[in-house]
Design a protein around this motif. Sequence first.
Motif, PDB file in Angstrom:
ATOM      1  N   ILE A 105      79.627  55.366  89.274  1.00 33.23           N
ATOM      2  CA  ILE A 105      80.804  54.821  89.943  1.00 33.23           C
ATOM      3  C   ILE A 105      80.362  54.293  91.295  1.00 33.23           C
ATOM      4  O   ILE A 105      79.856  55.046  92.130  1.00 33.23           O
ATOM      5  N   ASP A 106      80.527  52.997  91.509  1.00 24.56           N
ATOM      6  CA  ASP A 106      80.000  52.376  92.719  1.00 24.56           C
ATOM      7  C   ASP A 106      80.972  52.529  93.903  1.00 24.56           C
ATOM      8  O   ASP A 106      82.069  53.080  93.749  1.00 24.56           O
ATOM      9  N   PRO A 107      80.593  52.083  95.105  1.00 23.18           N
ATOM     10  CA  PRO A 107      81.417  52.314  96.299  1.00 23.18           C
ATOM     11  C   PRO A 107      82.814  51.701  96.222  1.00 23.18           C
ATOM     12  O   PRO A 107      83.085  50.797  95.430  1.00 23.18           O
ATOM     13  N   GLN A 108      83.664  52.188  97.102  1.00 19.27           N
ATOM     14  CA  GLN A 108      85.034  51.705  97.183  1.00 19.27           C
ATOM     15  C   GLN A 108      85.117  50.409  97.991  1.00 19.27           C
ATOM     16  O   GLN A 108      84.274  50.141  98.840  1.00 19.27           O
ATOM     17  N   TYR A 109      86.148  49.644  97.713  1.00 21.86           N
ATOM     18  CA  TYR A 109      86.436  48.423  98.466  1.00 21.86           C
ATOM     19  C   TYR A 109      87.244  48.825  99.689  1.00 21.86           C
ATOM     20  O   TYR A 109      88.459  49.008  99.639  1.00 21.86           O
ATOM     21  N   ALA A 110      86.541  49.025 100.792  1.00 18.31           N
ATOM     22  CA  ALA A 110      87.182  49.526 102.006  1.00 18.31           C
ATOM     23  C   ALA A 110      86.525  48.879 103.215  1.00 18.31           C
ATOM     24  O   ALA A 110      85.352  48.497 103.178  1.00 18.31           O
ATOM     25  N   ALA A 111      87.278  48.784 104.291  1.00 17.33           N
ATOM     26  CA  ALA A 111      86.802  48.065 105.477  1.00 17.33           C
ATOM     27  C   ALA A 111      85.479  48.606 105.990  1.00 17.33           C
ATOM     28  O   ALA A 111      84.568  47.844 106.327  1.00 17.33           O
ATOM     29  N   ARG A 112      85.342  49.915 106.063  1.00 19.39           N
ATOM     30  CA  ARG A 112      84.114  50.496 106.607  1.00 19.39           C
ATOM     31  C   ARG A 112      82.910  50.284 105.702  1.00 19.39           C
ATOM     32  O   ARG A 112      81.767  50.327 106.162  1.00 19.39           O
ATOM     33  N   VAL A 113      83.149  50.054 104.441  1.00 18.01           N
ATOM     34  CA  VAL A 113      82.049  49.722 103.517  1.00 18.01           C
ATOM     35  C   VAL A 113      81.669  48.256 103.657  1.00 18.01           C
ATOM     36  O   VAL A 113      80.494  47.904 103.757  1.00 18.01           O
ATOM     37  N   MET A 114      82.674  47.399 103.709  1.00 16.55           N
ATOM     38  CA  MET A 114      82.411  45.955 103.694  1.00 16.55           C
ATOM     39  C   MET A 114      81.756  45.438 104.963  1.00 16.55           C
ATOM     40  O   MET A 114      81.063  44.417 104.922  1.00 16.55           O
ATOM     41  N   VAL A 115      81.953  46.115 106.080  1.00 17.33           N
ATOM     42  CA  VAL A 115      81.319  45.646 107.315  1.00 17.33           C
ATOM     43  C   VAL A 115      79.835  45.992 107.360  1.00 17.33           C
ATOM     44  O   VAL A 115      79.102  45.443 108.177  1.00 17.33           O
ATOM     45  N   ASP A 116      79.386  46.864 106.493  1.00 21.41           N
ATOM     46  CA  ASP A 116      77.965  47.212 106.460  1.00 21.41           C
ATOM     47  C   ASP A 116      77.232  46.185 105.595  1.00 21.41           C
ATOM     48  O   ASP A 116      77.583  45.995 104.421  1.00 21.41           O
ATOM     49  N   PRO A 117      76.211  45.515 106.131  1.00 14.80           N
ATOM     50  CA  PRO A 117      75.536  44.459 105.365  1.00 14.80           C
ATOM     51  C   PRO A 117      74.800  44.949 104.121  1.00 14.80           C
ATOM     52  O   PRO A 117      74.428  44.143 103.269  1.00 14.80           O
ATOM     53  N   ASP A 118      74.611  46.260 103.995  1.00 13.80           N
ATOM     54  CA  ASP A 118      73.891  46.795 102.837  1.00 13.80           C
ATOM     55  C   ASP A 118      74.780  46.992 101.615  1.00 13.80           C
ATOM     56  O   ASP A 118      74.270  47.319 100.535  1.00 13.80           O
ATOM     57  N   HIS A 119      76.094  46.809 101.750  1.00 16.63           N
ATOM     58  CA  HIS A 119      76.958  47.167 100.622  1.00 16.63           C
ATOM     59  C   HIS A 119      76.710  46.295  99.404  1.00 16.63           C
ATOM     60  O   HIS A 119      76.737  46.781  98.268  1.00 16.63           O
ATOM     61  N   GLY A 120      76.438  45.001  99.602  1.00  9.81           N
ATOM     62  CA  GLY A 120      76.175  44.128  98.467  1.00  9.81           C
ATOM     63  C   GLY A 120      74.908  44.514  97.735  1.00  9.81           C
ATOM     64  O   GLY A 120      74.846  44.479  96.494  1.00  9.81           O
ATOM     65  N   ASP A 121      73.874  44.897  98.481  1.00  6.30           N
ATOM     66  CA  ASP A 121      72.621  45.325  97.854  1.00  6.30           C
ATOM     67  C   ASP A 121      72.842  46.590  97.020  1.00  6.30           C
ATOM     68  O   ASP A 121      72.265  46.728  95.937  1.00  6.30           O
ATOM     69  N   MET A 122      73.664  47.503  97.516  1.00  8.90           N
ATOM     70  CA  MET A 122      73.927  48.727  96.753  1.00  8.90           C
ATOM     71  C   MET A 122      74.698  48.416  95.475  1.00  8.90           C
ATOM     72  O   MET A 122      74.407  48.972  94.406  1.00  8.90           O
ATOM     73  N   LEU A 123      75.677  47.536  95.544  1.00  3.80           N
ATOM     74  CA  LEU A 123      76.420  47.167  94.336  1.00  3.80           C
ATOM     75  C   LEU A 123      75.485  46.566  93.292  1.00  3.80           C
ATOM     76  O   LEU A 123      75.556  46.905  92.102  1.00  3.80           O
ATOM     77  N   ARG A 124      74.599  45.679  93.724  1.00  2.00           N
ATOM     78  CA  ARG A 124      73.653  45.063  92.781  1.00  2.00           C
ATOM     79  C   ARG A 124      72.662  46.088  92.237  1.00  2.00           C
ATOM     80  O   ARG A 124      72.318  46.061  91.049  1.00  2.00           O
ATOM     81  N   LEU A 125      72.195  46.990  93.108  1.00  2.00           N
ATOM     82  CA  LEU A 125      71.240  48.002  92.674  1.00  2.00           C
ATOM     83  C   LEU A 125      71.840  48.883  91.574  1.00  2.00           C
ATOM     84  O   LEU A 125      71.196  49.138  90.541  1.00  2.00           O
ATOM     85  N   LEU A 126      73.062  49.347  91.774  1.00  2.00           N
ATOM     86  CA  LEU A 126      73.689  50.210  90.776  1.00  2.00           C
ATOM     87  C   LEU A 126      73.950  49.469  89.477  1.00  2.00           C
ATOM     88  O   LEU A 126      73.767  50.021  88.387  1.00  2.00           O
ATOM     89  N   ALA A 127      74.368  48.213  89.563  1.00  2.73           N
ATOM     90  CA  ALA A 127      74.598  47.424  88.346  1.00  2.73           C
ATOM     91  C   ALA A 127      73.286  47.224  87.585  1.00  2.73           C
ATOM     92  O   ALA A 127      73.247  47.343  86.348  1.00  2.73           O
ATOM     93  N   ASP A 128      72.211  46.929  88.320  1.00  9.18           N
ATOM     94  CA  ASP A 128      70.906  46.741  87.675  1.00  9.18           C
ATOM     95  C   ASP A 128      70.435  48.029  86.999  1.00  9.18           C
ATOM     96  O   ASP A 128      69.958  48.009  85.861  1.00  9.18           O
TER      97      ASP A 128
END
Length: 202
Positions: A111-134
Amino acid sequence: PVTIVAIGSSSTTGVGASSARAAYPNRLQAHWTALFPNSPATVVNQGVNGEDAQKMMARFATDVTPFAPDLVLWQLGVNSVLQQNGVASERGRIDRGIAMLKATGADVILIDPQYAARVMVDPDHGDMLRLLADLARQTRVGLFPRFAIMRHWQTSHQMSAAMMISADGLHLTDLSYDCWAAALATALERALSAHASAPGHR
């Protein structure tokens, strides 16, 4: 009977909810019962606030394996995003964690991270979403795309940000915990129905 272990951090514990009963594992058990009245489920909540993947993996032997689960729901990623500079080092660790969970004989869903303001402002969130999907594709485990689903709730105007995320800008509300659990239960029902109707299934 089905045993499900939900392991994760604060959004598994249910921070932001009005009570422990409103946390997603408890709501999942309720939605499962409605969908599968002849298959009672026990959903064990093994969330610990603030943990990253490494700390969760250290608990697998005590908090997952003894329950002999049929399914493990591993909610992860957000604390690595918030606490680290870059997430590439998490790939090998999470890969090992998936192997440890699969070795128990359980099915596994990330289960990947939540769509929340404190997550989205961190530039690493996209990399984590891709990493978990991969990793989910490579290891042939399930992935519940919580980030994308919650984003859809907001962009489709089904929920406002204030309805979906608590005042701390990170954790979910009773409503979004319940909707997360309902969406997950429905996804499981569809997956199990497709499996049961597959050729050769007994």
